[in-house]
Design an enzyme around this catalytic site. Sequence first.
Site, PDB file in Angstrom:
ATOM      1  N   CYS A  77      -4.078  -0.760   5.369  1.00  0.00           N
ATOM      2  CA  CYS A  77      -3.001  -0.506   4.414  1.00  0.00           C
ATOM      3  C   CYS A  77      -2.057  -1.721   4.317  1.00  0.00           C
ATOM      4  CB  CYS A  77      -2.274   0.794   4.748  1.00  0.00           C
ATOM      5  SG  CYS A  77      -1.264   1.406   3.377  1.00  0.00           S
ATOM      6  N   HIS A 176      -6.406   4.552   4.406  1.00  0.00           N
ATOM      7  CA  HIS A 176      -6.140   4.880   5.810  1.00  0.00           C
ATOM      8  C   HIS A 176      -7.425   5.388   6.460  1.00  0.00           C
ATOM      9  CE1 HIS A 176      -1.818   4.228   6.034  1.00  0.00           C
ATOM     10  NE2 HIS A 176      -1.818   4.568   4.763  1.00  0.00           N
ATOM     11  N   GLU A 178      -7.864   6.091   9.462  1.00  0.00           N
ATOM     12  CA  GLU A 178      -7.530   7.105  10.464  1.00  0.00           C
ATOM     13  C   GLU A 178      -7.277   8.482   9.845  1.00  0.00           C
ATOM     14  OE1 GLU A 178      -3.567   5.412   9.179  1.00  0.00           O
ATOM     15  OE2 GLU A 178      -5.610   4.670   9.428  1.00  0.00           O
TER      16      GLU A 178
END
Length: 194
Positions: A77, A176, A178
């Site tokens: 990001c 993202h 994650e």
Amino acid sequence: MNLAIIKYNAGNIQSVLFALERLGVQAEVTDDAAKLLAADKVIFPGVGEASSAMKSLQQNNLDVVIKNLQQPVLGICVGMQLLCTHSEENDVSCLDIVPVRVKKFVTKSLKVPQVGWNNIYDLQTPLFKKVENNSFIYNVHSYYIEDSSYTIARCNYGIEYAAAIQKNNFYGVQFHTEKSAETGDRILQNFLEL
């Protein structure tokens, strides 16, 4: 494996740690230059605003350290955006590792920031091994990186833009990992296997 996460004024470090734990990997969060330079792999996370993030890096001399990293580095990001030359977000000069610019989404028909699921395509390099074209990933961003010869994955949100970039040992993903479920975990695993 000696995995380091760059510690600076970034908001998503904890969620990156959780994602790595799901993969059975421990990482050290550090702003120590020697530890970052000695790591096998480095993750450069980021949530927030580009100019304050750059100030935080500069205050700890991390801007110089990052440029000298020789091992695989993954920017996530804002971490990806800071690898670029310049960001329109408060008109800030970034690390200039990848010579592309970060621009603000300008659209009348779509909400900015882009928040939520979108798909990536034109996947290149081993970072996307076993990731299918048009896999869904999770985005939260108002700024994008222009498409260029450094693009290794694309996304479309009103315009086509670079969802991922690479120059030498530096990789970046706008989304993202994650928070991108199995696709994100696969990309993180691929990075760890580079």
